[in-house]
Enzyme design. Structure first.
Site, short mmCIF file in Angstrom:
data_model
loop_
_atom_site.label_atom_id
_atom_site.label_comp_id
_atom_site.label_asym_id
_atom_site.label_seq_id
_atom_site.Cartn_x
_atom_site.Cartn_y
_atom_site.Cartn_z
N LYS A 1 -8.02 -15.30 16.06
CA LYS A 1 -8.21 -14.90 14.66
C LYS A 1 -9.67 -14.57 14.32
O LYS A 1 -10.11 -14.75 13.19
CB LYS A 1 -7.67 -15.99 13.71
CG LYS A 1 -6.20 -16.28 13.93
CD LYS A 1 -5.71 -17.46 13.12
CE LYS A 1 -4.26 -17.75 13.46
NZ LYS A 1 -3.73 -18.93 12.78
N GLU B 1 0.84 -1.20 0.00
CA GLU B 1 0.00 0.00 0.00
C GLU B 1 0.87 1.24 0.00
O GLU B 1 1.65 1.48 0.93
CB GLU B 1 -0.92 0.02 1.22
CG GLU B 1 -1.80 1.26 1.26
CD GLU B 1 -2.70 1.32 2.48
OE1 GLU B 1 -3.31 2.38 2.72
OE2 GLU B 1 -2.78 0.31 3.19
N ASP C 1 2.13 -14.32 12.65
CA ASP C 1 0.98 -14.87 11.93
C ASP C 1 0.10 -13.71 11.49
O ASP C 1 -0.56 -13.08 12.32
CB ASP C 1 0.20 -15.82 12.84
CG ASP C 1 -0.90 -16.58 12.10
OD1 ASP C 1 -1.28 -16.14 11.00
OD2 ASP C 1 -1.37 -17.60 12.62
N HIS D 1 -2.44 10.33 -1.63
CA HIS D 1 -2.59 9.04 -2.32
C HIS D 1 -2.45 9.19 -3.83
O HIS D 1 -1.96 8.29 -4.52
CB HIS D 1 -3.93 8.39 -1.96
CG HIS D 1 -3.89 7.64 -0.66
ND1 HIS D 1 -3.57 6.31 -0.59
CD2 HIS D 1 -4.10 8.06 0.61
CE1 HIS D 1 -3.60 5.92 0.68
NE2 HIS D 1 -3.93 6.96 1.42
#
Length: 578
Positions: A388, A256, A464, A562
């Protein structure tokens, strides 16, 4: 030029025998180092071990019956003891050498190489080559599965090569793809064979996916199964982040645009204002099994037993046997009918600790079956952990490291670096991060983009990445201080799940990023210190990211940033053509 073919073995008398390469005629075996054949040596030491053991047991039984001192040994007993130790060392170290070797090198496809050279073109004149080249045999060309070569040329270069046969076996189902590493004994070669099999099954070449340049041995049995390549991600550096008096340069793996630059601006503002401070409120990984009883009354009995303080020491002793770092901190139970959900929390040293806490929980479940024989263990994880998945229990109770990080940003820094004002930031944080998240019904999402920074550092340091779900729980607070001139900003993150040992942290690139932060591996002085420090660094990075993005929103510069940093010029002609 000559093409190498593999032919099946011929029985005696079936014509001319094929030529066998000298290097393959007598394959070197590990057992060649022994004075006797491996089979005879194994039998000898096995018999010696049993005989010595039997003799000593008989002699010691006689001494016990006669009340004789056991430490007084005769010469025969000393000799028997020496034979026992020697045979035991051999059996542990060398038994089955030939079987181990044969499991690595296949009996049919790898140990025996029968090659016939058939010339498809007339031989070239010798005068075209130097004399030395004419007398020597050129080395065989490597199979393209082991080198970077276009997939279209595979069949034309080595149609009947050894790897070609293995690929065909994988395609036909004779060899499962997941055992290629153990069958071939070469992780890189196994990845190449598997990739070629996938290419033929799907018709997709995966040309942009790199194959070479990665240590496949390092992921075997711990990170990824059945690899066919690896994905490259750019790693940017933001910082320095001045946190608790130390400076850190933050590795961030992301695709990104603006993310690293924005975090870097926030770190600069923090550094110019004297740095940030952090505190770890709690360090406890959790696992919550679910069990069932015939009645809710029996389930309530177990809940009372587990939460009774007098039973905790016994349960902790049983739990802590799983690891020298695991230390049970508490058990929180919840009932749903006749089902009991038990949330175990424990410290795990410098490991993230999921496997560690799971082993401890299994010990406790085995122990409980003696006192509760009617217990029905449904699952070692009942989602009360909760791993998660966004869950209020993690937001309230915490999971992993619970961290608070804060900083006071000077007014002149807000104006010059962040291009906004303190009142504008405070107002925006209240309306966006607090009220806006409440309107959306957010669970742990009272922030601007904490997940962005958490995920980027997670990928770079071998964590993770799926645990960014709960690790990104964050509430960002802003208020004016020092008479309304300066800005106090803080992030509270109750469930940062990180480790500096185990899993992906052992890979070379990820270990290098951990080393950059000074938290690679376990802390020898204070177990758990490195993982806690990593958690505070992540919280500090989130603090910088929140500060910068909120400033861009307050000043109306988000879209311009951006458009400048997150829009590739290569995509503009494509968009225009569309």
């Amino acid at each position: 030029m000559g093409v190498r073919h593999r032919l099946p073995h011929k029985a005696a008398g079936d014509g001319d025998a094929p030529r066998v390469h000298a290097s393959d005629a007598s394959a070197i075996q590990a057992s060649d180092a022994l004075p006797l054949p491996i089979r005879h040596t194994n039998i000898f030491f096995s018999v010696l071990f049993m005989a010595a053991l039997y003799f000593l047991m008989c002699r010691w039984r006689e001494k016990v019956r006669a009340s004789s001192p056991l430490h007084l040994l005769t010469l025969s007993e000393i000799l028997a003891f020496v034979c026992l130790v020697a045979s035991l060392i051999y059996l542990i170290s060398f038994f089955g050498i030939s079987y181990v070797q044969s499991s690595i090198l296949s009996h049919d496809d790898i140990d025996e190489k029968v090659d016939v050279v058939e010339s498809s073109q007339p031989p070239l004149p010798l005068h075209r080559f130097p004399p030395t080249a004419a007398m020597s045999t050129p080395p065989p060309s490597p199979c393209p599965l082991l080198t970077e070569i276009s997939d279209a040329k595979i069949l034309s270069v080595c149609p009947n090569d050894e790897d070609e046969n293995i690929v065909q076996s994988v395609l036909s189902g004779e060899i499962p793809s997941y055992i290629l590493e153990s069958k071939l004994g070469d992780c890189r070669r196994a990845a190449g064979v598997r990739r070629e099999a996938v290419r033929r099954m799907t018709g997709r070449a995966m040309e942009g996916l790199p194959l070479d340049g990665f240590d496949y041995q390092s992921i075997l049995g711990q990170c990824c199964e059945m690899p066919v390549g690896f994905v490259t991600l750019p790693v940017g550096i933001a910082g320095p982040l001045v946190l608790d008096g130390l400076s850190y340069y933050l590795p961030m793996a992301t695709t990104e645009g603006c993310l690293v630059a924005s975090t870097n601006r926030g770190c600069k503002a923090i550094a110019l204002s004297g740095g940030a401070q952090s505190v770890v409120l709690r360090d406890a990984m959790s696992r919550a099994p679910v069990v069932r009883f015939a009645t809710a009354q029996r389930a309530a009995h177990l809940k009372s037993f587990l939460e009774e303080p007098v039973n905790f020491d016994t349960l902790a002793t049983v739990f802590n046997r799983s690891s020298r770092f695991a230390r049970l901190q508490g058990i929180h139970c919840a009932l749903a009918g006749r089902n009991v959900y038990m949330r175990f929390s424990c410290s795990t040293g410098d490991a993230m600790g999921m496997n560690m806490v799971s082993k401890g929980v299994q010990n406790v479940l085995d122990y409980l079956q003696a006192d509760f024989p009617d217990i029905d263990i449904i699952s070692i994880s009942g989602n009360f952990c909760s791993d998660k998945k966004p869950a209020a229990v993690n937001w309230i109770e915490g999971r992993g490291k619970s961290v608070v990080c804060e900083a006071t940003i000077k007014e002149e820094v807000v104006l010059k670096i962040l291009k906004t004002t303190v009142p504008a930031l405070v107002e925006l944080n209240t309306i966006k991060n607090l009220a806006g998240s409440a309107v959306a019904g957010a669970l742990g999402g009272f922030n601007a983009h904490a997940s962005n920074i958490v995920t980027a550092i997670y990928i770079a340091t071998g964590q993770d990445p799926a645990q960014n779900v709960e690790s990104s729980h964050c509430i960002t607070m802003m208020e004016a201080v020092n008479g309304g001139k300066d800005l106090h900003i803080s992030v509270t993150m109750p469930s940062i799940e990180v480790g500096t040992v185990g899993g992906g942290t052992q890979l070379a690139a990820q270990a290098a990023c951990l080393d950059l932060l000074g938290v690679k591996g376990p802390s020898l002085e204070s177990p758990g210190a490195n993982s806690r420090r990593l958690a505070t660094i992540i919280a500090g990075a989130v603090l910088g990211g929140e500060l910068s993005l909120m400033s861009a929103l307050a000043s109306g510069q988000l879209v311009n940033s951006h458009m400048k940093y997150n829009r590739s010029s290569r995509d503009i002609p494509k968009a225009a053509a569309a």
